[in-house]
Write a protein that holds these residues in place. Sequence first.
Motif, PDB file in Angstrom:
ATOM      1  N   MET A 130       0.847  -1.198   0.000  1.00  8.54           N
ATOM      2  CA  MET A 130       0.000   0.000   0.000  1.00  8.54           C
ATOM      3  C   MET A 130       0.879   1.245   0.000  1.00  8.54           C
ATOM      4  O   MET A 130       1.811   1.354   0.789  1.00  8.54           O
ATOM      5  N   ASP A 131       0.619   2.174  -0.896  1.00  2.82           N
ATOM      6  CA  ASP A 131       1.393   3.403  -1.002  1.00  2.82           C
ATOM      7  C   ASP A 131       1.203   4.252   0.255  1.00  2.82           C
ATOM      8  O   ASP A 131       0.136   4.274   0.853  1.00  2.82           O
ATOM      9  N   GLY A 132       2.242   4.991   0.645  1.00  2.00           N
ATOM     10  CA  GLY A 132       2.180   5.769   1.873  1.00  2.00           C
ATOM     11  C   GLY A 132       1.493   7.111   1.742  1.00  2.00           C
ATOM     12  O   GLY A 132       1.279   7.799   2.739  1.00  2.00           O
ATOM     13  N   ARG A 133       1.141   7.538   0.520  1.00  2.00           N
ATOM     14  CA  ARG A 133       0.535   8.853   0.331  1.00  2.00           C
ATOM     15  C   ARG A 133      -0.883   8.885   0.878  1.00  2.00           C
ATOM     16  O   ARG A 133      -1.713   8.055   0.532  1.00  2.00           O
ATOM     17  N   LYS A 134      -1.151   9.862   1.724  1.00  2.00           N
ATOM     18  CA  LYS A 134      -2.461   9.979   2.354  1.00  2.00           C
ATOM     19  C   LYS A 134      -3.350  10.947   1.577  1.00  2.00           C
ATOM     20  O   LYS A 134      -2.893  11.969   1.071  1.00  2.00           O
ATOM     21  N   ILE A 135      -4.631  10.613   1.526  1.00  2.00           N
ATOM     22  CA  ILE A 135      -5.624  11.498   0.922  1.00  2.00           C
ATOM     23  C   ILE A 135      -6.136  12.459   1.989  1.00  2.00           C
ATOM     24  O   ILE A 135      -6.454  12.047   3.109  1.00  2.00           O
ATOM     25  N   HIS A 136      -6.200  13.737   1.655  1.00  2.00           N
ATOM     26  CA  HIS A 136      -6.745  14.742   2.567  1.00  2.00           C
ATOM     27  C   HIS A 136      -8.055  15.263   1.982  1.00  2.00           C
ATOM     28  O   HIS A 136      -8.081  15.783   0.864  1.00  2.00           O
ATOM     29  N   LEU A 137      -9.124  15.105   2.726  1.00  2.00           N
ATOM     30  CA  LEU A 137     -10.448  15.494   2.262  1.00  2.00           C
ATOM     31  C   LEU A 137     -10.787  16.912   2.702  1.00  2.00           C
ATOM     32  O   LEU A 137     -10.255  17.419   3.688  1.00  2.00           O
ATOM     33  N   SER A 138     -11.714  17.541   1.980  1.00  2.00           N
ATOM     34  CA  SER A 138     -12.277  18.811   2.431  1.00  2.00           C
ATOM     35  C   SER A 138     -13.026  18.572   3.737  1.00  2.00           C
ATOM     36  O   SER A 138     -13.351  17.429   4.096  1.00  2.00           O
ATOM     37  N   ASN A 139     -13.324  19.641   4.457  1.00  2.00           N
ATOM     38  CA  ASN A 139     -14.062  19.494   5.718  1.00  2.00           C
ATOM     39  C   ASN A 139     -15.402  18.802   5.494  1.00  2.00           C
ATOM     40  O   ASN A 139     -15.833  17.969   6.300  1.00  2.00           O
ATOM     41  N   ARG A 140     -16.063  19.153   4.396  1.00  2.00           N
ATOM     42  CA  ARG A 140     -17.370  18.551   4.101  1.00  2.00           C
ATOM     43  C   ARG A 140     -17.243  17.053   3.889  1.00  2.00           C
ATOM     44  O   ARG A 140     -17.977  16.261   4.500  1.00  2.00           O
ATOM     45  N   MET A 141     -16.317  16.643   3.036  1.00  4.02           N
ATOM     46  CA  MET A 141     -16.203  15.222   2.731  1.00  4.02           C
ATOM     47  C   MET A 141     -15.608  14.438   3.897  1.00  4.02           C
ATOM     48  O   MET A 141     -15.936  13.261   4.090  1.00  4.02           O
ATOM     49  N   ALA A 142     -14.758  15.080   4.702  1.00  5.09           N
ATOM     50  CA  ALA A 142     -14.248  14.414   5.900  1.00  5.09           C
ATOM     51  C   ALA A 142     -15.386  14.151   6.882  1.00  5.09           C
ATOM     52  O   ALA A 142     -15.426  13.103   7.546  1.00  5.09           O
ATOM     53  N   ALA A 143     -16.327  15.097   6.965  1.00  6.28           N
ATOM     54  CA  ALA A 143     -17.483  14.901   7.846  1.00  6.28           C
ATOM     55  C   ALA A 143     -18.371  13.771   7.332  1.00  6.28           C
ATOM     56  O   ALA A 143     -18.904  12.977   8.119  1.00  6.28           O
ATOM     57  N   VAL A 144     -18.540  13.694   6.015  1.00  2.00           N
ATOM     58  CA  VAL A 144     -19.304  12.587   5.425  1.00  2.00           C
ATOM     59  C   VAL A 144     -18.638  11.256   5.766  1.00  2.00           C
ATOM     60  O   VAL A 144     -19.282  10.318   6.250  1.00  2.00           O
ATOM     61  N   ALA A 145     -17.335  11.170   5.534  1.00  2.00           N
ATOM     62  CA  ALA A 145     -16.603   9.935   5.826  1.00  2.00           C
ATOM     63  C   ALA A 145     -16.658   9.594   7.310  1.00  2.00           C
ATOM     64  O   ALA A 145     -16.684   8.418   7.690  1.00  2.00           O
ATOM     65  N   GLY A 146     -16.705  10.625   8.147  1.00  2.00           N
ATOM     66  CA  GLY A 146     -16.752  10.408   9.588  1.00  2.00           C
ATOM     67  C   GLY A 146     -18.039   9.778  10.079  1.00  2.00           C
ATOM     68  O   GLY A 146     -18.105   9.300  11.216  1.00  2.00           O
ATOM     69  N   LEU A 147     -19.072   9.772   9.248  1.00  2.00           N
ATOM     70  CA  LEU A 147     -20.339   9.141   9.625  1.00  2.00           C
ATOM     71  C   LEU A 147     -20.374   7.650   9.299  1.00  2.00           C
ATOM     72  O   LEU A 147     -21.280   6.944   9.739  1.00  2.00           O
TER      73      LEU A 147
END
Length: 248
Positions: free
Chosen positions: A1-18
Amino acid sequence: MDGRKIHLSNRMAAVAGLVPGGVTACDIGCDHGFVAIYLVQEHICPRVIATDINEGPLSRAREHIEGVGLSAYIETRLSDGLEKLAAGEVECMIAAGMGGRLIVKILEDYPEKRQSLRYLILQPQSELSCVRGYLRERGFVIRREDMVLEDGKFYPMMLAEAVNAGGEPSPDAEKNAYLESLEDEFGPCLIRERNPVLFAYLDWWEELQNRILKEVLTYPNRRDQVEEELRRIRDVRRRMDTDGGGAV
């Protein structure tokens, strides 16, 4: 697995957090595939199916998935809504950034597939009342909600869980129709938890309605509609000021 992390916008991070941990998920209208990548990288989902109705976004998603070495965990499919998914193939459906009536259509087009889903993560761009009312009618209960203010826009989102696979309504005898309509418009969990972004939204919405009211004073029907919405805003504020979201 590649080490590069995806950084989401606040909106999409909140969606993923649910998204509940450990579930298999499909991301409908995956666009660039970033949510699917994030869910796997953060060990929230062991497997994700990323779908889109258009080949262009799906091709970009595939490139991003391959670029971080997650092709073994994320599958891409060209699909109109749930069309290319089998009933029971995933436990959770994510639909973010599309109109509320489109979300309802996606769920209603394939009843057997909808009934096989345990969780729905929804972030409608419009017609919130339509979506929340539909969920209740189809046997889903809203377990969690969030609201994000990003770039001057308000984005409500929700986690719904199936509690009645037969799709029959799950009535709550303690709620009257008016209270139910307030929760459909503004969000039962957002109201109950006194969400701070909902307070900001109510301020903005009330100011807008007051501006409209000044412009429609000579149009009785439209004036009545605006005054009714202002009353609803006041009633929601009263509920939020009452411990536990008491009766209006």
